[in-house]
Write a protein that holds these residues in place. Structure first.
Motif, PDB file in Angstrom:
ATOM      1  N   ASN A 142       0.638  -1.317   0.113  1.00 30.30           N
ATOM      2  CA  ASN A 142       0.153  -0.096  -0.099  1.00 30.30           C
ATOM      3  C   ASN A 142       0.900   1.428  -0.204  1.00 30.30           C
ATOM      4  O   ASN A 142       0.286   2.255  -0.328  1.00 30.30           O
ATOM      5  CB  ASN A 142      -1.002   0.040   1.266  1.00 30.30           C
ATOM      6  CG  ASN A 142      -2.107   0.971   1.060  1.00 30.30           C
ATOM      7  OD1 ASN A 142      -2.581   1.242   0.150  1.00 30.30           O
ATOM      8  ND2 ASN A 142      -2.314   1.859   2.063  1.00 30.30           N
ATOM      9  N   LEU A 143       2.132   1.216   0.381  1.00 27.29           N
ATOM     10  CA  LEU A 143       2.945   2.252   0.042  1.00 27.29           C
ATOM     11  C   LEU A 143       3.433   2.613  -1.211  1.00 27.29           C
ATOM     12  O   LEU A 143       4.347   3.413  -1.301  1.00 27.29           O
ATOM     13  CB  LEU A 143       4.251   2.188   0.973  1.00 27.29           C
ATOM     14  CG  LEU A 143       3.853   2.350   2.661  1.00 27.29           C
ATOM     15  CD1 LEU A 143       5.067   2.375   3.537  1.00 27.29           C
ATOM     16  CD2 LEU A 143       2.885   3.544   2.857  1.00 27.29           C
ATOM     17  N   ARG A 144       3.351   1.675  -2.094  1.00 24.84           N
ATOM     18  CA  ARG A 144       3.915   1.871  -3.413  1.00 24.84           C
ATOM     19  C   ARG A 144       3.183   2.884  -4.074  1.00 24.84           C
ATOM     20  O   ARG A 144       1.814   3.284  -3.905  1.00 24.84           O
ATOM     21  CB  ARG A 144       3.341   0.629  -4.421  1.00 24.84           C
ATOM     22  CG  ARG A 144       3.754   0.769  -5.771  1.00 24.84           C
ATOM     23  CD  ARG A 144       3.118  -0.403  -6.729  1.00 24.84           C
ATOM     24  NE  ARG A 144       4.072  -1.593  -6.411  1.00 24.84           N
ATOM     25  CZ  ARG A 144       3.728  -2.659  -6.954  1.00 24.84           C
ATOM     26  NH1 ARG A 144       2.470  -2.843  -7.464  1.00 24.84           N
ATOM     27  NH2 ARG A 144       4.108  -3.870  -6.768  1.00 24.84           N
ATOM     28  N   GLY A 201      14.636  -4.126  -6.771  1.00 18.95           N
ATOM     29  CA  GLY A 201      13.629  -4.281  -6.195  1.00 18.95           C
ATOM     30  C   GLY A 201      13.075  -3.087  -5.280  1.00 18.95           C
ATOM     31  O   GLY A 201      13.458  -2.101  -5.265  1.00 18.95           O
ATOM     32  N   GLU A 202      11.852  -3.295  -4.954  1.00 25.42           N
ATOM     33  CA  GLU A 202      11.180  -1.892  -4.470  1.00 25.42           C
ATOM     34  C   GLU A 202      11.683  -1.685  -3.033  1.00 25.42           C
ATOM     35  O   GLU A 202      11.607  -0.617  -2.542  1.00 25.42           O
ATOM     36  CB  GLU A 202       9.764  -2.233  -4.453  1.00 25.42           C
ATOM     37  CG  GLU A 202       8.886  -2.372  -5.728  1.00 25.42           C
ATOM     38  CD  GLU A 202       7.328  -2.439  -5.633  1.00 25.42           C
ATOM     39  OE1 GLU A 202       6.739  -1.444  -5.409  1.00 25.42           O
ATOM     40  OE2 GLU A 202       6.948  -3.447  -5.640  1.00 25.42           O
ATOM     41  N   TYR A 231       5.063  -7.095  -8.195  1.00 29.62           N
ATOM     42  CA  TYR A 231       6.149  -6.542  -8.790  1.00 29.62           C
ATOM     43  C   TYR A 231       6.162  -6.577 -10.054  1.00 29.62           C
ATOM     44  O   TYR A 231       6.643  -5.566 -10.712  1.00 29.62           O
ATOM     45  CB  TYR A 231       7.267  -7.060  -7.777  1.00 29.62           C
ATOM     46  CG  TYR A 231       8.480  -6.289  -8.215  1.00 29.62           C
ATOM     47  CD1 TYR A 231       8.864  -4.813  -8.122  1.00 29.62           C
ATOM     48  CD2 TYR A 231       9.463  -7.095  -8.710  1.00 29.62           C
ATOM     49  CE1 TYR A 231      10.090  -4.210  -8.651  1.00 29.62           C
ATOM     50  CE2 TYR A 231      10.651  -6.711  -9.207  1.00 29.62           C
ATOM     51  CZ  TYR A 231      10.959  -5.219  -9.274  1.00 29.62           C
ATOM     52  OH  TYR A 231      12.219  -4.661  -9.732  1.00 29.62           O
ATOM     53  N   THR A 232       6.313  -7.932 -10.585  1.00 25.88           N
ATOM     54  CA  THR A 232       6.862  -8.116 -11.862  1.00 25.88           C
ATOM     55  C   THR A 232       5.679  -7.717 -12.962  1.00 25.88           C
ATOM     56  O   THR A 232       5.925  -6.876 -13.955  1.00 25.88           O
ATOM     57  CB  THR A 232       6.984  -9.551 -12.256  1.00 25.88           C
ATOM     58  OG1 THR A 232       7.948 -10.177 -11.424  1.00 25.88           O
ATOM     59  CG2 THR A 232       7.273  -9.621 -13.609  1.00 25.88           C
ATOM     60  N   PHE A 285       7.795   3.972 -11.093  1.00 27.51           N
ATOM     61  CA  PHE A 285       7.834   3.835  -9.458  1.00 27.51           C
ATOM     62  C   PHE A 285       8.016   5.201  -8.656  1.00 27.51           C
ATOM     63  O   PHE A 285       7.438   5.335  -7.713  1.00 27.51           O
ATOM     64  CB  PHE A 285       8.745   2.832  -8.909  1.00 27.51           C
ATOM     65  CG  PHE A 285       8.882   1.536  -9.453  1.00 27.51           C
ATOM     66  CD1 PHE A 285       8.176   0.493  -8.449  1.00 27.51           C
ATOM     67  CD2 PHE A 285       8.757   0.965 -10.696  1.00 27.51           C
ATOM     68  CE1 PHE A 285       7.910  -1.034  -8.892  1.00 27.51           C
ATOM     69  CE2 PHE A 285       8.651  -0.390 -11.159  1.00 27.51           C
ATOM     70  CZ  PHE A 285       8.148  -1.350 -10.001  1.00 27.51           C
ATOM     71  N   GLY A 286       8.623   6.106  -9.482  1.00 30.01           N
ATOM     72  CA  GLY A 286       8.856   7.442  -8.761  1.00 30.01           C
ATOM     73  C   GLY A 286       8.487   8.521  -9.455  1.00 30.01           C
ATOM     74  O   GLY A 286       8.490   9.675  -8.765  1.00 30.01           O
TER      75      GLY A 286
END
Length: 577
Positions: free
Chosen positions: A59-61, A117-118, A306-307, A184-185
């Motif tokens: 949930n922090l992604r 990785g995350e 993730y993938t 991701f960012g």
């Protein structure tokens, strides 16, 4: 190679022969969240992979980074830390000479990062062995580049520049920060704007700076003497860190940094996160992840594995594609959030930025790397149409780009400055518009934008004089003979990080200027060859330092390509990506 292996074996044998009670203990530092145990080698203590935020997973992604709230006990900070997820990159090398391919693939921009990785929000710290909490050494804080698509602290070992600081008797502490990149960012769009979850990579960098302010003293650094340093998108990030929060760079009332070094990057005018271009990228990513029809796309994106999400954020064009510097992911203003609220050139012109001493410079041929994949651009009309596609929200993009391109010779000849690699006449033209496209891409993204940045610093109406903070600029030309690429974007990393050895003459001179700036906010301190401050007051031609081959430096004018520069001075905001 034989001598290197023999040296390693002899060192290992000597270590084993040393009685245990005489061996140096591993360096250990206790900070707010626990104890960090590092390693020592050749006079440098290294601490790798220190977490500074909660893992941005689940949930922090796609949310702003959250500070650590719990202790981590004792960690062994000796292994290479995990990199943040990398967008996949491809480059077509089929038409490139083999020596150019070798240089390209060995450059930091194209080095693969496999350990990704995350759970990646960590910092590395390197210091002279023997440093302790009372040392109060100046701090160099590194923000890596990679087109806002990738990169990692693991690619950059600060040992060489720390050793240079020791040799100069001006020791420093080196800190580098991992931050989220690619989708991701830097995913944008209305959905992320609605919950203030934009520009996450910049927010990661800022939290890393706050970590340094609160913890670097334990490693021997002085939190009041931090210089931020970056290259390429890291350099753009350095500028962005001076304008976020309306230019307020303080933490608990104290500045997070007091100086800046920007290698190849500064101000990138950009459209808002909610405009059509970034929204289309968000929609593409969501659809690729299977979330396109979801009533809550963000919840869906946070829930996929993730993938799946990695493949989705890589479904849009990367830096090495035909789209090149028309980046899919980059910092974009979010007018609904005070963190990064306006296009950066607006912040600059309004004086809403942290005012501090700085070094900023470029490689002579910034654009060559980014013009390798557009071989179908063979006419002026092709070139104008291609560049106009970078600015879809500009109603007159074709006319604006055509006016800019008219300042660059259609077929560069010997003695004409219009094509990059510069000053090579008709040579190195991979395809009919290669050198021209390379020149324009390099200028509008890096080289002439640097001059615009410095020019606007000297125009600020609310300042009583030219900037009360010194500004120094440079151009590097040390790889001029290299076919097709010239002194290409990213080649400065080779020397700044001592990749050819600490005694390389270019490395020695570059690192000396930088170390002295970190210590005294003046690269000329303690007898260095004079580097003039940049100034175009009264219409003068500003002066830059030119880094030449074999460690030679030369002072020269910063007045090249005046036609294109003059057009950009008057029309900068037309070119928002």
């Amino acid at each position: 190679m034989y001598h290197l292996n023999l040296s390693i074996l002899l060192s290992a044998a000597a270590a084993l022969a040393t009685p245990i009670h005489e061996r140096q203990p591993s360096p250990s530092v206790t900070i707010q969240n626990g104890t960090v145990v590092g390693s020592s080698s050749l006079g440098i203590d290294s601490f790798k992979g220190i977490p500074f935020a909660q893992p941005p997973v689940g949930n922090l992604r796609l949310r702003p980074p959250q500070p650590l709230t719990q202790g981590f006990g004792t960690i062994q900070a000796t292994a290479q830390p995990k990199a943040c997820p990398q967008q996949s990159n491809q480059v077509d090398t089929s038409d490139l000479p083999s020596d150019v391919i070798g240089e390209l693939m060995n450059s930091p921009l194209y080095q693969a990062v496999t350990n990704a990785g995350e759970d990646c929000l960590t910092v590395n710290v390197q210091r002279p062995s023997g440093t302790n909490a009372t040392s109060k050494l100046p701090v160099l804080f590194w923000i890596f580049g990679g087109g806002f698509e990738g990169g990692s602290t693991s690619q950059y070992d600060g040992s060489s520049i720390v050793r240079r600081s020791i040799a100069l008797d001006e020791p420093i502490v080196y800190v580098s920060v991992n931050y989220r990149s690619s989708g991701f960012g830097f995913l944008a769009g209305q959905e992320l704007a609605d919950e203030h979850s934009t520009n996450l990579g910049l927010r990661d960098q800022r939290l890393g700076l706050q970590w340094a302010a609160e913890n670097v003293e334990a490693f021997g650094g002085d939190p009041e003497k931090v210089t931020i340093w970056g290259e390429s998108s890291g350099s753009i990030s350095v500028f962005d860190q001076t304008v976020v929060n309306g230019g307020d760079n303080t933490n608990n009332g104290k500045p997070l940094f007091r100086g800046a070094i920007m290698d190849s990057g500064s101000v990138i005018p950009a459209e808002d996160v909610t405009t059509s271009k970034p929204q289309a990228i968000f929609d593409t990513v969501a659809a690729s992840a299977g979330c396109g029809s979801s009533t809550d796309k963000l919840s869906c994106l946070r829930a996929v594995d993730y993938t799946t999400f990695l493949n989705a954020v890589s479904s849009v064009p990367p830096l090495t594609s035909y789209s090149s510097l028309d980046l899919s992911y980059l910092p974009r203003p979010d007018s609904g959030d005070d963190f990064f609220a306006e296009s950066p050139e607006i912040s600059l012109r309004a004086g809403r930025f942290a005012k501090l001493p700085l070094i900023i410079g470029d490689q002579e041929d910034e654009g060559t790397l980014f013009a390798l994949n557009q071989g179908n651009i063979t006419t002026n009309e092709d070139l104008v149409a291609y560049l106009a596609s970078y600015f879809p929200n500009s109603p007159n993009a074709l006319e604006d780009v055509a006016a800019l391109a008219s300042n660059y010779p259609d077929q560069p000849l010997l003695g004409q400055p219009g094509g990059s690699p510069f000053n090579t006449g008709g040579l190195n033209n991979l395809y009919p518009q290669f050198k021209r496209l390379a020149a324009i891409l390099g200028d509008i993204t890096f080289t002439l934008t640097r001059r615009l940045y410095l020019h606007n610093l000297h125009l600020l109406p609310h300042l009583p004089q030219n900037p009360p903070f010194p500004t120094y600029s440079y151009i590097s030309t040390y790889l001029h003979p290299l076919p097709l690429l010239g002194t290409f974007h990213g080649s400065d990393i080779i020397y700044a990080y001592g990749l050819l050895g600490d005694q390389d003459p270019i490395t020695r001179v570059v690192q000396t200027y930088y170390v002295r700036f970190v210590n005294a906010l003046d690269p000329n301190a303690n007898g260095t060859v004079a580097w003039p401050q940049w100034s175009d007051e009264g219409g003068r031609i500003p002066q830059v330092l030119r880094f030449l081959g074999d460690g030679e430096v030369q002072v020269g004018g910063d007045g090249f390509r005046e036609g294109a520069y003059g057009y950009l001075v008057a029309n900068w905001s037309l070119f928002r990506v």
